[in-house]
Scaffold this active site. Structure first.
Site, mmCIF file in Angstrom:
data_model
loop_
_atom_site.group_PDB
_atom_site.id
_atom_site.type_symbol
_atom_site.label_atom_id
_atom_site.label_comp_id
_atom_site.label_asym_id
_atom_site.label_seq_id
_atom_site.Cartn_x
_atom_site.Cartn_y
_atom_site.Cartn_z
ATOM 1 N N LYS A 1 0.815 -1.211 0.000
ATOM 2 C CA LYS A 1 0.000 0.000 0.000
ATOM 3 C C LYS A 1 0.847 1.259 0.000
ATOM 4 O O LYS A 1 0.598 2.194 -0.772
ATOM 5 C CB LYS A 1 -0.939 0.016 1.207
ATOM 6 C CG LYS A 1 -2.010 1.099 1.098
ATOM 7 C CD LYS A 1 -2.568 1.526 2.433
ATOM 8 C CE LYS A 1 -1.664 2.540 3.093
ATOM 9 N NZ LYS A 1 -2.291 3.194 4.269
ATOM 10 N N ASP B 1 -6.414 -0.325 0.923
ATOM 11 C CA ASP B 1 -6.445 -0.532 2.367
ATOM 12 C C ASP B 1 -7.830 -1.035 2.742
ATOM 13 O O ASP B 1 -8.630 -1.380 1.859
ATOM 14 C CB ASP B 1 -6.075 0.748 3.123
ATOM 15 C CG ASP B 1 -7.042 1.898 2.850
ATOM 16 O OD1 ASP B 1 -8.055 1.689 2.138
ATOM 17 O OD2 ASP B 1 -6.799 3.015 3.343
#
Length: 390
Positions: free
Chosen positions: A280, A299
């Site tokens: 991420k 996420d």
């Protein structure tokens, strides 16, 4: 002491770039978790650090206005000792001096001060255009995404002008290392303390000191981990110091900027080799600093958006985001939205933030109104269920 610039006090010290709010909304773009260095210092006025300069930005319907402050003058502790405004023709400046020659000393000290050389104005406009990537036609992209995705179209009616910033890669990387198990307001505080502690001072306005982002060498110093732990960074302090040290030990100083010229997958893999950088964080840096518009950071919020709004069911009941699930969700959105998928994802991410819930409710009201109009015309529609968002 110098003060933050306010547009209502006079436009003489401001420069402008033609830019409609449909192409850029400062309130959404600067507060949606891309950069953590901008604050609203007056209604509709955003002050932050970019490119080693302190800026205040504001906008009207079709114009982006900006003011750039001098670097700190060590002798007076303010925003530069010289009072001459940037790029103001000599005869205009004489008129201005005549107009204000009877002002008190305090009023003179309270004026915001801009950078002096004329040519700096042209350079700063280019910096601003580059930072907001104003060469990208957001209206065209919104139409493309809306045509491919009815849910996006529903959101886009209200959440217009959300652009991806093109940030300094070093600042972007080390800011996002701070985001692990964190939320936006706390990340802002961490990044601010990082800059106050390790970054060179630039300017002081209304009791607020502005610092540039620390250099790689400052971040790599062996004392950094202990100093940052003392400031509440926890385990992130080690990742910050180790990543900076690894970049300097194993790569050229401009290595991060060089990742702009390699493929998305290459850049992503290279970033993931750094301490504290997972998929991420790597995708955030790829998208927000390295020109990889196809990068889609995933996420728990984005995962929930995929399941709730797109009926994404390929996770087979998984409770955590595995590497495979991460890739699959990113590929799902890349197939849906195309080469600028990361930009489209940022619009939905912004719309899902609690701070913008009022705007989201406006979008829901508009959608219900459209559905009622459709019913009146005999069109069959399915109403969305209102979902409470965290």
């Amino acid at each position: 002491m110098a003060k933050h610039a306010v547009f209502s006090s006079g436009s003489q010290i401001w420069r402008s770039v033609a830019c409609a709010k449909s192409e850029l909304r400062l309130d959404l773009t600067l507060a949606c978790g891309q950069s953590f260095r901008w604050r609203e210092t007056a209604e509709g006025h955003w002050t932050g650090v970019m490119g080693g300069r302190v800026w205040t930005l504001t906008q009207t319907d079709d114009t982006l206005w900006y003011h750039v402050y001098n670097h700190q003058d060590k002798q007076n502790g303010g925003c530069g000792g010289r009072k001459r405004r940037a790029a103001v023709p000599l005869q205009e400046e004489n008129m201005s001096e005549k107009r204000f020659r009877d002002a008190s000393k305090k009023e003179e000290e309270d004026k915001p001060v801009a950078v002096c050389p004329l040519q700096s104005g042209e350079m700063e406009e280019e910096m601003l255009r580059d930072y907001f990537q104003l060469d990208v036609n957001m209206g065209g992209l919104y139409r493309e995404w809306g045509a491919a995705d009815s849910h996006f179209q529903h959101i886009a009616d209200v959440f217009t002008g959300i652009r991806m910033l093109r940030q300094d890669p070093t600042e972007c990387l080390f800011s996002f290392i701070c985001t692990s198990n964190n939320h936006i307001s706390r990340i802002q505080g961490m990044v601010e303390r990082l800059c106050q502690t390790l970054g060179p001072p630039l300017c002081q306005l209304d009791q607020t000191s502005y610092h540039d982002f620390p250099s790689l060498s400052s971040l790599a110093d062996s004392s950094v981990e202990a100093r940052l732990r003392g400031l509440g960074f926890g385990y992130r302090a080690r990742f910050l110091q180790q990543s900076a040290s690894q970049i300097l030990d194993k790569h050229e100083p401009q290595w991060l900027e060089g990742l702009r010229s390699v493929s998305y997958l290459q850049a992503h893999k290279a970033l993931c080799a750094l301490p504290g950088v997972g998929s991420k964080v790597a995708d955030c840096v790829c998208l927000m600093a390295l020109d990889k518009a196809e990068a889609v950071p995933v996420d728990t919020h984005v995962w929930q958006i995929a399941k709730r709004d797109y009926k994404y069911a390929a996770d087979k009941g998984q409770k955590t985001i595995t590497d495979r699930l991460y890739r699959d969700i990113g590929d799902f959105f890349r197939k849906l939205w195309g080469p600028y998928a990361g930009w489209a994802q940022s619009v939905l991410f912004c719309a899902d933030l609690k701070k913008f819930q009022n705007l989201r409710e406006n979008a829901d009201v508009k959608q219900i109104k459209k559905e009622k109009e459709g019913e009146g015309k005999g069109t069959t529609v399915c109403r969305k269920t209102k979902v409470k968002r965290e």
